[in-house]
Design an enzyme around this catalytic site. Structure first.
Site, PDB file in Angstrom:
ATOM      1  N   HIS A  79      -0.327   9.972   2.812  1.00 53.57           N
ATOM      2  CA  HIS A  79      -0.714   9.013   3.852  1.00 53.57           C
ATOM      3  C   HIS A  79       0.530   8.429   4.535  1.00 53.57           C
ATOM      4  O   HIS A  79       0.596   8.362   5.770  1.00 53.57           O
ATOM      5  CB  HIS A  79      -1.558   7.897   3.207  1.00 53.57           C
ATOM      6  CG  HIS A  79      -1.913   6.772   4.123  1.00 53.57           C
ATOM      7  ND1 HIS A  79      -3.211   6.499   4.504  1.00 53.57           N
ATOM      8  CD2 HIS A  79      -1.141   5.831   4.740  1.00 53.57           C
ATOM      9  CE1 HIS A  79      -3.211   5.453   5.315  1.00 53.57           C
ATOM     10  NE2 HIS A  79      -1.982   5.021   5.469  1.00 53.57           N
ATOM     11  N   GLU A  80       1.524   8.036   3.729  1.00 56.04           N
ATOM     12  CA  GLU A  80       2.717   7.398   4.315  1.00 56.04           C
ATOM     13  C   GLU A  80       3.557   8.401   5.092  1.00 56.04           C
ATOM     14  O   GLU A  80       4.089   8.077   6.155  1.00 56.04           O
ATOM     15  CB  GLU A  80       3.553   6.726   3.227  1.00 56.04           C
ATOM     16  CG  GLU A  80       2.852   5.602   2.456  1.00 56.04           C
ATOM     17  CD  GLU A  80       2.206   4.556   3.338  1.00 56.04           C
ATOM     18  OE1 GLU A  80       2.662   4.346   4.479  1.00 56.04           O
ATOM     19  OE2 GLU A  80       1.217   3.944   2.889  1.00 56.04           O
TER      20      GLU A  80
ATOM     21  N   CYS B 287      -5.360   1.191   5.428  1.00 52.65           N
ATOM     22  CA  CYS B 287      -4.028   1.189   6.035  1.00 52.65           C
ATOM     23  C   CYS B 287      -3.769  -0.187   6.626  1.00 52.65           C
ATOM     24  O   CYS B 287      -4.642  -0.738   7.295  1.00 52.65           O
ATOM     25  CB  CYS B 287      -3.980   2.250   7.136  1.00 52.65           C
ATOM     26  SG  CYS B 287      -2.395   2.365   7.984  1.00 52.65           S
TER      27      CYS B 287
HETATM   28 ZN   LIG Z   1      -1.031   3.561   6.631  1.00 53.43          ZN
END
Ligand SMILES: [Zn+2]
Length: 174
Positions: free
Chosen positions: A138-139, A96
């Protein structure tokens, strides 16, 4: 166009929940361009969420087309996204831009059905699998104030420090 500053863990703003987008205007599209440029400037940038640059609106961009040999939809601008179907589970390694020093093993759905609006307010829907499905999940987590760190089963077993370049130290002993 501009490259925006990325908030880094443990900045408490990363825990903030983002609100839905209501106005699909030129200002929104200009921001989406800046967000995309910021994603592409990052190392391995395959996805980004608006709260990572301090704008707490439900906007993410995912583009995993740089990864070889996977199924994908190219560039996806996903505004007010909703995951409406899930199938299967898989463990995979995630990184990330807001957590630059670590990667982690996270369990995600293997396939998802996704509904969203694009930057013009048009409804879009995608069936995603594998790496692309993982990137989308994830986003979207960022929009709810969650990082992959919050999804680790065990920090001790599932968190990995990224290898960083270090100058060779002078030999102290022979
Ligand atoms: Zn991220």
């Amino acid at each position: 166009m501009a490259i925006l500053e990325i908030l880094k863990y443990p900045d408490p703003r990363l825990k903030q929940e983002s609100r839905p987008v209501e106005h699909f205007d030129d200002a929104l599209r200009a921001f989406v361009q800046d967000l995309e440029e910021t994603m592409r400037a990052g190392p391995g940038g395959v996805g980004i969420a608006a709260p990572q640059v301090g704008r707490f609106e439900r906007i993410v961009i995912v583009d995993v087309s740089s990864k070889p040999k996977i199924r994908h939809h190219g560039r996806m601008v996903l505004i007010n996204p909703e995951i409406t179907g899930w199938n299967g589970f898989a463990v995979g390694r995630e990184g990330c831009m807001s957590v630059p020093d670590y990667t982690g093993n996270v369990i995600r759905a293997e396939r998802i059905r996704l509904e969203a609006l694009d930057e013009f307010g048009n409804a879009v829907a995608y069936d995603c699998e594998g790496y692309e499905a993982r990137a989308v999940q994830h986003e979207i987590d960022h929009l709810d104030g969650l990082l992959f760190l919050d999804r680790l089963v065990s920090r001790r077993n599932d968190l990995f420090r990224r290898k960083v370049y270090q100058a060779k130290p002078d030999k102290e002993k022979n």
